[in-house]
Scaffold this motif. Structure first.
Motif, PDB file in Angstrom:
ATOM      1  N   GLY A 172       0.875  -1.273   0.098  1.00  0.00           N
ATOM      2  CA  GLY A 172       0.141   0.064  -0.077  1.00  0.00           C
ATOM      3  C   GLY A 172       0.908   1.115   0.090  1.00  0.00           C
ATOM      4  N   ASP A 199       0.491  -5.025  -3.424  1.00  0.00           N
ATOM      5  CA  ASP A 199      -0.607  -4.175  -3.181  1.00  0.00           C
ATOM      6  C   ASP A 199      -0.199  -2.718  -3.483  1.00  0.00           C
ATOM      7  OD1 ASP A 199      -2.544  -2.558  -2.040  1.00  0.00           O
ATOM      8  OD2 ASP A 199      -2.151  -3.190  -0.059  1.00  0.00           O
ATOM      9  N   THR A 201      -1.271   1.480  -4.870  1.00  0.00           N
ATOM     10  CA  THR A 201      -2.262   2.457  -4.736  1.00  0.00           C
ATOM     11  C   THR A 201      -2.356   3.168  -6.397  1.00  0.00           C
ATOM     12  OG1 THR A 201      -2.211   3.156  -2.551  1.00  0.00           O
ATOM     13  CG2 THR A 201      -3.220   4.496  -3.922  1.00  0.00           C
TER      14      THR A 201
END
Length: 344
Positions: A172, A199, A201
């Protein structure tokens, strides 16, 4: 006063003359209509184009669609002996441009150079679209090319495996740029993130140009970009190429491995672009434009451009293009659902 008897020759002749005069008047008016309509039909097909042709690009200047559109427009302009005007209309993953062209007159003078995602991804991403596949006459696919997994040079990774390991260790925390929600750059990045298990963004932009400017500046850390738009930036040293998404290595950067070679077997993603016209454009006209695309792609200048950009001529007609759209649409529908991708 002289009155005609009802059964006299003169009385019978009066209605006949009136009817004849009305018929001649109708023929005259029809003749005028045909005189106007016939040249119009000829201008649409036989004499087309007799004025500049506008090609609408759904993303900002400097991106893959824009660069290809300008190169193709240059060659088509030579064939047509008319100016080809490039009109960049950004927004909503190409929907702004698509709506503009869908509502344009179906006369061949307003065309859209669409990226594949506009027909294979957007219908699954947006609750409402101002266009559909039925809004257009498919003329033909023009060119295709692989994507390139790239990172800002400040990211502490020197190769594909190191980057995946770093991303997994920092879930993230990495920002992934794209040319907009639903764009090929977006869906390629999502497909890569899904396959590699990282993961990141997503940060959408209004085209590849501004997305890659921020990639170079470090505002975002990665992008899976179209090879023709991203490759010139590699010379700056501020962006690193980790892998190409094609089945084979690119002649443009032979030292860069494919994603499959680098550690994700069977991963492949190819971006493509197609020229379309508003629904209702005469089939004879779209067939002519398709033949002209074939001719344009064979020109030395176009071949040189594609080679320099790491792309391939992938000319195919409406039937095969429709099959490709159907197949890819099913693939991306599943990815959108799994990744819970939205247009917001």
């Amino acid at each position: 006063m002289n009155h005609l008897k009802m059964n006299s020759p003169q009385a019978l002749e009066a209605p006949a003359l009136a009817k004849r005069r009305a018929g001649l008047k109708w023929l005259a008016l029809t003749g005028i209509g045909l005189a106007v309509a016939w040249p119009a039909a000829q201008a649409q097909q036989g004499d087309w184009p007799n004025k500049p042709v506008r090609v609408v690009i759904p993303f900002s200047s400097g991106g893959a669609t824009d660069l290809l559109g300008r190169a193709l427009g240059n060659e088509l302009g030579k064939i047509w002996k008319q100016s080809v005007v490039i009109d960049n209309r950004t927004g909503a993953g190409g929907a702004v441009a698509a709506e503009l062209v869908a509502k344009a007159p179906a006369d061949g003078y307003t065309l859209l150079l669409a990226s594949g995602s506009m027909f294979t991804v957007n219908p699954h991403l947006y609750a409402k679209l101002p266009y559909s596949l039925q809004s257009f006459e498919l003329i033909g696919k023009t060119a295709s090319g692989p994507m390139v997994v790239t990172i800002n040079s400040a990211v502490p990774a020197n190769n594909f495996k190191e980057f995946v390991a770093y991303a997994k260790a920092n879930p993230g925390k990495l920002n992934m740029a794209s040319a907009g929600n639903g764009s090929q750059v977006h869906i390629a990045g999502e497909a890569f993130a899904q396959a590699s298990g990282i993961d990141v963004t997503h940060v959408p932009y209004k085209g590849e140009g501004p997305a890659y400017a921020d990639l170079m500046g470090g505002a975002v850390q990665m992008a899976v970009g179209n090879i023709n738009a991203i490759s010139p930036l590699l010379k700056s040293g501020r962006v690193k190429a980790l892998a190409v998404t094609g089945r084979e290595r690119s002649g443009l950067m032979p030292e860069v491995p494919t994603v499959a070679e680098a550690g994700l077997p069977n991963f492949e993603f190819t971006g493509w672009f197609a020229l379309v016209a508003p629904a209702g454009t005469p089939k004879a006209l779209t067939a002519k434009i398709y033949a002209d695309i074939q001719q344009a792609m064979e020109q030395p200048g176009m071949k040189r451009y594609l080679a320099e950009q790491g792309m391939l001529a992938s000319v195919m007609g409406p039937a095969q293009l429709t099959d490709d759209i159907t197949r890819e649409s099913a693939r991306w529908k599943e990815l959108v659902a799994v990744r819970k991708i939205t247009a917001n």
